[in-house]
Design an enzyme around this catalytic site. Structure first.
Site, mmCIF file in Angstrom:
data_model
loop_
_atom_site.group_PDB
_atom_site.id
_atom_site.type_symbol
_atom_site.label_atom_id
_atom_site.label_comp_id
_atom_site.label_asym_id
_atom_site.label_seq_id
_atom_site.Cartn_x
_atom_site.Cartn_y
_atom_site.Cartn_z
ATOM 1 N N GLU A 33 0.838 -1.195 0.000
ATOM 2 C CA GLU A 33 0.000 0.000 0.000
ATOM 3 C C GLU A 33 0.878 1.252 0.000
ATOM 4 O OE1 GLU A 33 -2.363 -0.716 3.470
ATOM 5 O OE2 GLU A 33 -2.898 -2.706 2.726
ATOM 6 N N SER B 215 -5.497 -4.918 0.635
ATOM 7 C CA SER B 215 -5.860 -6.322 0.846
ATOM 8 C C SER B 215 -4.591 -7.093 1.167
ATOM 9 C CB SER B 215 -6.538 -6.901 -0.401
ATOM 10 O OG SER B 215 -6.775 -8.289 -0.235
ATOM 11 N N GLU B 216 -4.307 -7.210 2.463
ATOM 12 C CA GLU B 216 -3.063 -7.858 2.871
ATOM 13 C C GLU B 216 -2.999 -9.315 2.426
ATOM 14 O OE1 GLU B 216 -3.339 -4.142 4.819
ATOM 15 O OE2 GLU B 216 -4.803 -5.778 4.759
ATOM 16 N N ASP C 6 -0.241 -4.830 12.791
ATOM 17 C CA ASP C 6 -1.586 -5.239 13.199
ATOM 18 C C ASP C 6 -2.381 -5.845 12.045
ATOM 19 O OD1 ASP C 6 -1.833 -3.083 15.840
ATOM 20 O OD2 ASP C 6 -0.523 -2.575 14.174
ATOM 21 N N HIS D 234 -3.245 -0.172 15.586
ATOM 22 C CA HIS D 234 -2.127 0.186 14.712
ATOM 23 C C HIS D 234 -0.801 0.271 15.472
ATOM 24 C CE1 HIS D 234 -5.556 1.467 12.290
ATOM 25 N NE2 HIS D 234 -4.760 1.599 11.243
#
Length: 504
Positions: free
Chosen positions: A231, A261-262, A287, A329
């Site tokens: 990202e 979208s990890e 996270d 986070h």
């Protein structure tokens, strides 16, 4: 699409999924060229595949082909198919494609019954012969885990050392020396302090982010297969400025932005690695590892061993650990990753170590999870005399490093806690006259305990520190090993210090 999972089925149980091809309508403007085809009609399937392959060949993909079939047998030997009726199974058997297509061939004069019978017999014999070969130890030998009980573990890592995955010229936009970031870094001070011990300004110091950048851009100009994405990786330069300068250096297909979208980020990296390319996917915040849980914990670490080391997995997954951005986070989840066999794990805390460990990770052929603390991106090199070398060097994964020598207690740190440990050591010296030996783990998996045990012989006491919450921390595992290996040298039990077991 045989219409069943185990006992669950798409029809009636999954909203909007009764016809899988409809999913394509929500994906892109051409609906992924989605199409449902009768899987019982071989000619229809061949035609559909030819058309879809043409689209992919013309770079007009992706495509979605929903091939409708049916599963006669149960999901497994224990499946009695009680979730469906006998009539349903018989209805599908009555239009079995082998029989129905055979009749069509006879009706159209393509074949007669004797030819079909011969094909069926030959096919059955081929399957039987394949089964015999697969179960014949002389032809398909199985692993002898009695003779070699550690064989699976030996195949977990390939431990390769490869300059480049392919022998071709890397595609770049400019000579390396002309890159604006490279020229900017060349003017920086590669050690944080001047000759009098006074620190240079933050703007002048060679920072940890510079060390990561130098290692990565070096590899981009060496390995033509290397790609990086995540990202905000391109144009923005990464959320924490590590990649600034790469946009100018590289064509888009080597450095690009990924959707949020990890799972897709890590999953596609695994596929690229399996196909022989080297790749650096990035998870912007630690996270978010949970969003790629299956990919990180169940796919990335296992394909080398499951393939018998035929497949290599040269994937370096960058993971940034936050510290001030709220409960979702700011978590250090390095302990979760160390629990998974098949992953190498590093967590550098200095510019010198960041560059050397990234070089080593990119030189290898194994999956490496490379943790980075957001507290440290702007920190200069305070330990390695002479500063961070301009040239190439590697730090072997698994080797800790003494950052300060001492006599009374050993403090083993992970990540950013190195600097808190240095402050604590100053306090111990000033208030109590005690000297602490500070050891930076640098790597978590693998980890060589020799240096720690040598220090323990001198100090007799050890404190282990990280930003991960104390419950379930990898430090507890390290403390156990230290106790077992250095029991006779301990004057007191190891003490583990981590974040509080709160949502922080």
């Amino acid at each position: 699409n045989n219409q069943y999972g185990m006992g669950g089925q798409t029809s009636g149980e999954t909203m909007g999924y009764s016809i899988a091809a409809r999913v394509g309508a929500a994906v892109n403007r051409v609906n992924m060229h989605a199409e449902r085809v009768d899987g019982y009609n071989p000619l229809a399937v061949i035609d559909a595949y030819e058309r879809k392959m043409q689209l992919i060949g013309d770079r007009k993909g992706p495509v979605f082909l929903d091939v409708l079939t049916y599963r006669f047998s149960g999901h497994s030997p224990s499946d009695s198919s009680t979730y469906r009726s006998k009539e349903e199974i018989e209805a599908w058997e009555s239009v079995d494609s082998i029989d129905s297509f055979g009749k069509e061939l006879i009706e159209n004069g393509v074949a007669d019954q004797s030819q079909l019978d011969r094909i069926r017999e030959e096919t059955g014999q081929l399957i039987l012969n394949s089964l015999k070969i697969a179960t014949d130890d002389r032809v398909s030998p199985r692993m002898d885990l009695v003779e070699r009980p550690n064989l699976i573990g030996e195949m977990m890592f390939s431990d390769g050392s490869v300059d480049r995955m392919e022998e071709r010229k890397p595609e770049v936009n400019m000579p390396l020396k002309e890159n604006p970031r490279v020229m900017q870094i060349a003017k920086k001070e590669r050690f944080a302090f001047d000759e009098s011990g006074k620190p240079f300004s933050a703007m002048k110091q060679y920072q940890l982010r510079d060390g990561i950048f130098e290692a990565i851009i070096h590899r981009f100009y060496q390995d033509p297969t290397l790609i990086a994405y995540g990202e905000e990786n391109r144009d923005w330069g990464g959320a924490f400025a590590v990649y600034r300068g790469l946009t100018e250096a590289l064509p888009y297909h080597r450095l690009f932005n990924a959707p949020i979208s990890e799972g897709a980020i890590v999953g596609t990296a695994i596929g690229y690695g399996m196909c022989g390319g080297k790749v650096i996917p990035e998870i912007m915040y630690c996270d978010f590892l949970g969003r790629s849980g299956d990919e990180v914990f169940n796919q990335l670490p296992k394909w080398q061993s499951m393939s018998g080391n035929l497949i290599k997995m040269p994937v370096v997954l960058r993971v940034s650990v936050g510290s001030k951005y709220g409960a979702q986070h700011s978590q250090d989840w390095s302990s979760l990753v160390t629990h998974i066999p098949g992953l190498k794990v590093v967590f550098p805390a200095t510019p010198y170590d960041a560059k050397g460990l990234m070089n080593a990770a990119l030189q290898g052929t194994d999956p490496v999870v490379y943790f980075e603390s957001q507290r440290l991106y702007g920190i200069g090199e305070q330990f390695h005399q002479g500063g961070v070398p301009e040239g190439y060097y590697e730090i072997p994964l698994g080797e800790p490093d003494i950052k300060r020598e001492g006599e009374d207690i050993t403090i083993l740190t992970i990540g950013a806690t190195l600097y808190k440990a240095m402050e604590a050591a100053d306090l111990l010296r000033e208030k109590y006259g005690l000297s602490a030996e500070i050891i930076d783990a640098r790597s978590l998996v693998p980890f060589n305990y020799d240096l720690v045990l040598k220090s323990l012989k001198k100090t007799g006491r050890i404190l282990l520190v990280s930003d991960a919450c104390q419950r379930g921390s990898y430090l507890n595992d390290m403390a156990q090993h230290i106790t077992e290996l250095g029991f006779d040298d301990l004057d007191a039990p190891p003490v583990v210090v981590g974040s509080r077991n709160w949502i922080t």
